[in-house]
Motif scaffolding. Structure first.
Motif, PDB file in Angstrom:
ATOM      1  N   LEU A  52      35.823 -14.231 -13.312  1.00 43.65           N
ATOM      2  CA  LEU A  52      36.651 -14.796 -14.373  1.00 43.65           C
ATOM      3  C   LEU A  52      37.852 -15.517 -13.777  1.00 43.65           C
ATOM      4  O   LEU A  52      38.185 -16.628 -14.193  1.00 43.65           O
ATOM      5  CB  LEU A  52      37.109 -13.707 -15.351  1.00 43.65           C
ATOM      6  CG  LEU A  52      38.074 -14.145 -16.439  1.00 43.65           C
ATOM      7  CD1 LEU A  52      37.439 -15.223 -17.322  1.00 43.65           C
ATOM      8  CD2 LEU A  52      38.507 -12.966 -17.277  1.00 43.65           C
ATOM      9  N   GLN A  53      38.500 -14.896 -12.798  1.00 47.46           N
ATOM     10  CA  GLN A  53      39.661 -15.520 -12.170  1.00 47.46           C
ATOM     11  C   GLN A  53      39.269 -16.846 -11.516  1.00 47.46           C
ATOM     12  O   GLN A  53      39.962 -17.848 -11.667  1.00 47.46           O
ATOM     13  CB  GLN A  53      40.278 -14.582 -11.141  1.00 47.46           C
ATOM     14  CG  GLN A  53      41.542 -15.138 -10.514  1.00 47.46           C
ATOM     15  CD  GLN A  53      42.182 -14.160  -9.543  1.00 47.46           C
ATOM     16  OE1 GLN A  53      41.599 -13.143  -9.188  1.00 47.46           O
ATOM     17  NE2 GLN A  53      43.380 -14.478  -9.113  1.00 47.46           N
ATOM     18  N   LYS A  54      38.155 -16.867 -10.835  1.00 42.91           N
ATOM     19  CA  LYS A  54      37.673 -18.096 -10.193  1.00 42.91           C
ATOM     20  C   LYS A  54      37.373 -19.157 -11.253  1.00 42.91           C
ATOM     21  O   LYS A  54      37.760 -20.320 -11.109  1.00 42.91           O
ATOM     22  CB  LYS A  54      36.423 -17.797  -9.371  1.00 42.91           C
ATOM     23  CG  LYS A  54      35.877 -18.982  -8.631  1.00 42.91           C
ATOM     24  CD  LYS A  54      34.626 -18.626  -7.839  1.00 42.91           C
ATOM     25  CE  LYS A  54      34.014 -19.850  -7.207  1.00 42.91           C
ATOM     26  NZ  LYS A  54      32.737 -19.562  -6.552  1.00 42.91           N
ATOM     27  N   ASN A  55      36.696 -18.751 -12.329  1.00 40.88           N
ATOM     28  CA  ASN A  55      36.385 -19.688 -13.416  1.00 40.88           C
ATOM     29  C   ASN A  55      37.650 -20.230 -14.063  1.00 40.88           C
ATOM     30  O   ASN A  55      37.721 -21.406 -14.421  1.00 40.88           O
ATOM     31  CB  ASN A  55      35.497 -19.024 -14.465  1.00 40.88           C
ATOM     32  CG  ASN A  55      34.086 -18.779 -13.969  1.00 40.88           C
ATOM     33  OD1 ASN A  55      33.649 -19.357 -12.985  1.00 40.88           O
ATOM     34  ND2 ASN A  55      33.371 -17.898 -14.657  1.00 40.88           N
ATOM     35  N   MET A  56      38.658 -19.375 -14.218  1.00 40.19           N
ATOM     36  CA  MET A  56      39.917 -19.806 -14.838  1.00 40.19           C
ATOM     37  C   MET A  56      40.611 -20.842 -13.952  1.00 40.19           C
ATOM     38  O   MET A  56      41.152 -21.825 -14.454  1.00 40.19           O
ATOM     39  CB  MET A  56      40.838 -18.606 -15.067  1.00 40.19           C
ATOM     40  CG  MET A  56      40.314 -17.593 -16.075  1.00 40.19           C
ATOM     41  SD  MET A  56      40.302 -18.233 -17.749  1.00 40.19           S
ATOM     42  CE  MET A  56      42.035 -18.257 -18.073  1.00 40.19           C
ATOM     43  N   GLU A  62      33.397 -21.327 -22.154  1.00 40.69           N
ATOM     44  CA  GLU A  62      32.422 -21.476 -21.083  1.00 40.69           C
ATOM     45  C   GLU A  62      32.755 -20.551 -19.909  1.00 40.69           C
ATOM     46  O   GLU A  62      31.874 -19.945 -19.315  1.00 40.69           O
ATOM     47  CB  GLU A  62      32.374 -22.925 -20.590  1.00 40.69           C
ATOM     48  CG  GLU A  62      31.802 -23.890 -21.615  1.00 40.69           C
ATOM     49  CD  GLU A  62      31.975 -25.349 -21.215  1.00 40.69           C
ATOM     50  OE1 GLU A  62      32.430 -25.626 -20.079  1.00 40.69           O
ATOM     51  OE2 GLU A  62      31.658 -26.222 -22.042  1.00 40.69           O
ATOM     52  N   ALA A  63      34.046 -20.434 -19.588  1.00 40.69           N
ATOM     53  CA  ALA A  63      34.462 -19.618 -18.444  1.00 40.69           C
ATOM     54  C   ALA A  63      34.257 -18.131 -18.693  1.00 40.69           C
ATOM     55  O   ALA A  63      33.995 -17.373 -17.770  1.00 40.69           O
ATOM     56  CB  ALA A  63      35.932 -19.892 -18.115  1.00 40.69           C
ATOM     57  N   THR A  64      34.377 -17.712 -19.943  1.00 42.86           N
ATOM     58  CA  THR A  64      34.279 -16.283 -20.253  1.00 42.86           C
ATOM     59  C   THR A  64      32.927 -15.901 -20.825  1.00 42.86           C
ATOM     60  O   THR A  64      32.735 -14.764 -21.237  1.00 42.86           O
ATOM     61  CB  THR A  64      35.384 -15.866 -21.242  1.00 42.86           C
ATOM     62  OG1 THR A  64      35.236 -16.614 -22.452  1.00 42.86           O
ATOM     63  CG2 THR A  64      36.765 -16.094 -20.651  1.00 42.86           C
ATOM     64  N   ALA A  65      31.981 -16.810 -20.830  1.00 35.50           N
ATOM     65  CA  ALA A  65      30.656 -16.524 -21.383  1.00 35.50           C
ATOM     66  C   ALA A  65      30.031 -15.334 -20.666  1.00 35.50           C
ATOM     67  O   ALA A  65      30.028 -15.250 -19.447  1.00 35.50           O
ATOM     68  CB  ALA A  65      29.758 -17.746 -21.248  1.00 35.50           C
ATOM     69  N   GLY A  66      29.549 -14.402 -21.448  1.00 33.10           N
ATOM     70  CA  GLY A  66      28.871 -13.241 -20.882  1.00 33.10           C
ATOM     71  C   GLY A  66      29.780 -12.091 -20.516  1.00 33.10           C
ATOM     72  O   GLY A  66      29.313 -11.043 -20.113  1.00 33.10           O
TER      73      GLY A  66
END
Length: 106
Positions: free
Chosen positions: A13-17, A91-95
């Motif tokens: 999540l941090q990487k996606n953010m 999109e970043a937090t999907a799943g």
């Protein structure tokens, strides 16, 4: 879910953010008013990047019309930027098992 699995998801999540923040900083949205007489360009983070004003508006004696058109165009672009951010966040937090109504970033 085990603790290590949760930690791995948190790192993802941090990487996606971080990636999302970079993308939002590079993306732009336009808002216009007065049938395209005024156009405001904002970054995905809401920073004003550009302003275009049709020269015909400079012939007007009423500066208030121009001011109103700029505000309206800016607000439209800001709404688009916020919608883009919400979409990227989804999109970043999907799943991820987030509680309903939880908003990120914290």
């Amino acid at each position: 879910m085990d603790f290590l699995g949760m930690m791995k998801k948190a790192e993802e999540l941090q990487k996606n953010m971080q990636q999302m923040q970079e993308q939002l900083g590079q993306a732009t949205v336009d808002g216009s008013s007065g049938g395209g007489l005024v156009t405001v360009t904002l970054s995905g983070k809401g920073e004003m990047k550009g302003l275009k004003i049709d020269p015909s508006l400079f012939k007007e004696d009423d500066v208030e019309v121009l001011e109103d058109l700029i505000v309206t165009a800016h607000n439209e672009a800001k709404t688009k930027a916020e919608q883009m951010m919400q979409q990227k966040m989804a999109e970043a937090t999907a799943g991820l098992p987030l509680p309903p109504g939880m908003k990120l970033p914290f």
